[in-house]
Motif scaffolding. Structure first.
Motif, short mmCIF file in Angstrom:
data_model
loop_
_atom_site.label_atom_id
_atom_site.label_comp_id
_atom_site.label_asym_id
_atom_site.label_seq_id
_atom_site.Cartn_x
_atom_site.Cartn_y
_atom_site.Cartn_z
N GLU A 41 48.38 100.45 -27.38
CA GLU A 41 47.17 100.13 -28.12
C GLU A 41 47.31 98.74 -28.73
OE1 GLU A 41 45.56 102.74 -31.00
OE2 GLU A 41 46.02 104.56 -29.87
N HIS A 42 46.28 97.92 -28.57
CA HIS A 42 46.29 96.57 -29.12
C HIS A 42 44.95 96.30 -29.78
CE1 HIS A 42 47.07 91.99 -28.50
NE2 HIS A 42 47.28 92.38 -29.74
N THR A 43 44.99 96.01 -31.07
CA THR A 43 43.77 95.76 -31.84
C THR A 43 43.88 94.41 -32.56
OG1 THR A 43 43.53 98.15 -32.23
CG2 THR A 43 42.22 96.67 -33.59
N TRP A 45 41.34 91.71 -34.99
CA TRP A 45 40.03 91.47 -35.61
C TRP A 45 40.09 90.27 -36.54
CZ3 TRP A 45 43.30 95.30 -37.13
CH2 TRP A 45 43.57 95.46 -38.49
N SER A 63 36.22 91.25 -32.88
CA SER A 63 37.24 92.30 -32.76
C SER A 63 37.48 92.62 -31.30
CB SER A 63 36.81 93.57 -33.52
OG SER A 63 35.65 94.13 -32.93
N SER A 64 38.69 93.13 -31.04
CA SER A 64 39.06 93.50 -29.68
C SER A 64 40.01 94.69 -29.75
CB SER A 64 39.74 92.32 -28.97
OG SER A 64 40.23 92.72 -27.69
N PHE A 65 39.76 95.67 -28.90
CA PHE A 65 40.61 96.86 -28.82
C PHE A 65 40.86 97.18 -27.36
CE2 PHE A 65 40.79 101.48 -28.15
CZ PHE A 65 41.95 101.79 -28.84
#
Length: 389
Positions: A41-43, A45, A63-65
């Motif tokens: 998982e990579h988040t 913001w 933001s990016s997930f």
């Protein structure tokens, strides 16, 4: 063997004209076995604001997930990227609102959607209403990614007032309304009738709650806190496509209605020798009901049987808990504390065909000794025992 990695990075800059916050979170788990599995998982913001004048500011949100998972069934690859820009307006010294518009890209498995993202933020600084200090905030956030739709709305009002010395009354009213749309495998009847490989499941969650906390000062050493909560929650699960050619295989829309009522009292003691103690009791009840949405034109007997299956899940849960704690210094560098709690859960199912009624007892005892070596270093020794029946 299981290996875990967690990485984080944060950056912030704030001054009178410009502010920015950047955050990065990465988590990974690797399970080594006959068939290795991994979840990543990579988040990321970013929030930034540039002041143009005392009245206007330009705001940017991004933001990016990214999720990659082969450890479990269901969604194993997904990504969400969004960016918005807007203008923050402060027409009054105690009130501001910020409309933002942007774009959102969403990928779930092999399905890719994109569309406009609209957001409206609003908040008030502390205002005085009849002696109550009042604050409020609101967020409206919607994305139309046709054929999917997302919503993340919320609002709250917080009020508090001080009475005699050491006494305080606070009230909080909260509302939220969220919707998430997911792709799920479509059965053969839906695929044939609608010519789609996947169905769309919508989950709508609406919550309204009122909580109150009253702090009473009883002399210089004693205080009492009385807390109450009333909450109503509605969860809806619906499917976009339904084939009526096979009535027993229809994915019906289900609504779960939940009502919660909680209350509690705590008595706290503190003296000048740093001897602290407290006791408390909590009472809570949750009533859950399951309702099936019937469809015109479908056999009534089949729908009634399906409705009864959902009603079997109705339940009432009542919880009673007691707690106590005591902490005292042994010396200038040592301190000991004792904590205990006991809770009783009574779970009842009104339907006579559901035999899941049960009573549960949970008791916990803990003792801690703290030794402070210096201002920067301390040691804790903890002993804990739990009984679950």
């Amino acid at each position: 063997n299981t290996y875990l990695w967690n990485l984080r990075a944060d950056y912030a800059q704030h001054n009178d004209e410009f502010s920015a916050d950047f955050h990065d979170r990465y988590g990974s788990s690797f399970i080594r076995r006959d068939q290795n599995s991994r979840r990543d998982e990579h988040t990321v913001w970013l929030n930034a604001s540039q002041r143009l004048s005392p009245l206007f500011s330009v705001d940017v949100e991004a933001s990016s997930f990214i999720l990659s998972d082969n450890q479990s069934l269901g969604v194993s690859n997904a990504a969400l990227h969004s960016g918005l820009v807007g203008l923050s307006v402060r027409p009054l010294s105690h009130f501001s609102f910020t409309p933002l518009v942007g774009f959102r890209f969403d990928r779930q498995q092999d399905e890719k959607d994109q569309g406009w993202n609209y957001k409206l933020l609003s908040e008030t600084d502390t205002l005085d209403f009849g002696g109550y200090e009042t604050q409020g905030s609101m967020r409206l956030n919607v994305s139309n990614l046709s054929p999917r739709y997302f919503r993340n709305n919320a609002a709250q009002v917080f009020m508090q007032k001080s009475f005699i010395e050491g006494s305080l009354d606070s009230l909080r009213i909260k509302w939220s309304n969220n919707r998430w749309d997911f792709y799920v495998p479509a059965d053969s009847f839906v695929q044939k009738e609608y010519s789609v490989p996947s169905n769309i499941r919508s989950r709508v969650d609406e919550n309204i709650g009122v909580s109150n906390s009253i702090l009473y000062g009883i002399g210089k050493k004693l205080s009492a806190v009385v807390q109450t909560l009333i909450e109503s929650r509605t969860i809806g699960n619906a499917y976009r496509y339904k084939s009526l050619s096979q009535p027993t295989a229809i994915p019906y829309n289900i609504t779960v209605q939940e009502q919660r009522l909680e209350g509690g009292v705590d008595i706290n003691y503190h003296n000048s020798d740093n001897l602290n103690g407290s006791v408390g009791v909590r009472l809570g009840e949750r009533d859950e009901r399951h309702v099936l949405e019937k469809i015109d034109g479908v056999d009534k007997i089949i729908q009634e049987n399906r409705s009864q299956q959902e009603q079997r899940l109705d339940n009432i849960a009542r919880r009673t808990s007691f707690r106590g704690s005591l902490a005292m210094p042994l010396s200038t560098s040592d301190r000991v504390s004792l904590e205990s709690s006991a809770g009783i859960l009574r779970y009842d199912t009104p339907d006579s065909t559901n035999n899941d009624d049960r009573d549960e007892l949970l008791i916990n005892l803990a003792a801690r000794e703290t030794h402070r070596w210096s201002e920067d270093l301390e040691m804790n020794i903890v002993a804990e025992a739990t009984l679950n029946h």
